[in-house]
Scaffold this active site. Structure first.
Site, PDB file in Angstrom:
ATOM      1  CE  LYS A 112      43.510  26.404  48.231  1.00 10.98           C
ATOM      2  NZ  LYS A 112      44.651  27.046  48.761  1.00 10.98           N
TER       3      LYS A 112
ATOM      4  CG  ASP B 288      54.839  31.220  51.184  1.00 10.77           C
ATOM      5  OD1 ASP B 288      54.727  32.619  51.056  1.00 10.77           O
ATOM      6  OD2 ASP B 288      54.378  30.709  52.297  1.00 10.77           O
TER       7      ASP B 288
ATOM      8  CE  LYS C 139      39.552  36.294  47.788  1.00 10.47           C
ATOM      9  NZ  LYS C 139      39.037  35.651  46.422  1.00 10.47           N
TER      10      LYS C 139
ATOM     11  CE  LYS D 178      36.385  44.879  50.096  1.00 10.36           C
ATOM     12  NZ  LYS D 178      35.869  44.759  48.597  1.00 10.36           N
TER      13      LYS D 178
ATOM     14  CE  LYS E 246      45.797  42.745  46.074  1.00  9.54           C
ATOM     15  NZ  LYS E 246      46.454  41.540  45.550  1.00  9.54           N
TER      16      LYS E 246
END
Ligand SMILES: NC(=O)c1ccc[n+]([C@@H]2O[C@H](COP(=O)([O-])OP(=O)(O)OC[C@H]3O[C@@H](n4cnc5c(N)ncnc54)[C@H](OP(=O)(O)O)[C@@H]3O)[C@@H](O)[C@H]2O)c1
Length: 331
Positions: A42, A63, A87, A129, A141
């Site tokens: 990526k 990380d 997520k 959420k 979260k």
């Protein structure tokens, strides 16, 4: 305020990161933007996409679970956007400890590393959420939001300031309902399944999410949760906008799914201020000083709830059609 500054984005190769980088390069002259994430492929693709900005962009493999690596990457950084997360609701349900390691332990590492390296401001991304969570993603979260608010208590008055930006489903983001419906349509399907006919969601574009993060970077004094004022839509209207006249079988609500999403719960109304284009929930800690209130806001009514089900602003089927054309180009 981002001119000549060094900014690090954890999870910078994700949907938000791409759009943030594009926005900042277009509107500011930062000294450096550091992308911090795990997957080299990526990063390689992103590096190619922005090769004419190679003097500004830096790519760190790392990380958020690794505090030493974070500390190395954060040397000399002014601002941090914490976007890295696991997520997907089903993935977090099935791999709870992995979600905890990334979303909670990762948040602790980001906070400690930012404090220890003297970062000036941190904005962490949150989600609707995280409010009264019913799934593990939202629960991790919620803990992360609390950690970022509490971090201001031990950073000292001139130390790092930490704030949170909370928003709802980004239109068209991976794993959301729009790509799900689109896949059915692309494969010739004639009906779009609806889990519950009453279901509503907030609609935010990546551009609006990025602008709120920049605003939070500019204005935050520490401990705030910034929330965009955005419209709601009915899932049935989305289905009709994407495939007019389609059948909509009701298939039943899924595990971990709510009928409506909430961004300001009633319990936070005593500390929520309404501004022109957003709300701010201020922290409920004895170290927090009312001098830190950002001017221009008004305390909401007691019991106020900002929910996708009772929102004042709604999108019609035509509004959704128009937004599908503009907002989905962002991905
Ligand atoms: N998209 C939405 O609808 C939405 C709505 C509300 C809030 N949010 C929040 O916005 C943030 C960004 O979302 P997004 O849509 O940009 O997500 P995304 O496209 O899935 O990107 C997530 C990024 O995090 C990185 N990442 C994952 N685990 C990591 C780890 N342990 N260490 C370092 N990097 C890691 C990923 O890259 P690697 O895999 O290469 O590490 C990727 O760059 C998240 O915090 C999310 O909770 C999103």
């Amino acid at each position: 305020m981002l001119n000549n500054k060094t900014i690090l984005i954890t999870g910078g190769t994700g949907s938000f990161g791409h759009h943030f980088v594009e926005y900042v390069l277009k509107n500011y002259k930062p000294k450096k933007i550091i992308i911090y994430s795990r997957d080299e492929f990526k990063q390689f693709n992103m590096q190619n996409k922005y090769k004419e900005h190679s003097d500004i962009l830096r790519f760190f493999i790392g990380d958020v679970r690794d505090k030493d690596r974070l500390e190395r990457a954060l040397k000399g950084v002014d601002y941090v956007i914490h976007a890295a997360a696991l997520k997907q609701v089903p993935a977090c349900e099935y791999n709870p400890i992995e979600a905890i390691k990334t979303n909670i332990n990762g948040a602790c590492n980001v906070i400690d590393a930012c404090l220890d390296t003297g970062v000036k401001k941190v904005v962490a991304l949150s989600t609707d959420k995280s409010v009264s969570p019913i799934n593990l993603y939202g629960s991790t979260k919620m803990v992360s939001d609390k950690l970022f608010a509490a971090a201001n208590a031990y950073s000292g008055s001139d130390g790092t300031s930490f704030a949170v930006v909370r928003y709802g489903n980004v239109a068209g983001s991976r794993g959301s309902v729009i790509p799900f419906f689109q896949n059915i349509i692309d494969n010739g399907g004639k009906e779009l399944p609806i889990t519950d006919y009453r279901m509503t969601r907030f609609w935010i574009s990546l551009e609006e999410g990025v602008k709120l993060v920049v605003k939070a970077l500019e204005e935050a004094r520490g401990g705030e949760v910034f929330i965009s004022k955005i419209p709601s839509f009915k899932i049935t209207d989305l289905a009709q906008a994407m495939l007019p006249g389609c059948e909509m079988p009701e298939v039943g609500i899924r595990e971990g799914e709510k009928l409506h999403e909430v961004m300001v719960p009633a319990e936070d109304s005593m500390r929520t201020y309404e501004y022109d284009k957003h709300y701010i929930i201020y922290p409920n800690y004895n170290w927090w000083n009312p001098d830190k209130l950002i001017p221009g806001g008004e305390l909401v009514e007691p019991g106020f709830i900002y929910s996708s089900g009772t929102n004042k602003e709604w999108m019609s089927i035509e509004d959704i059609k128009a937004k599908l054309l503009t907002d989905l180009d962002e991905h």
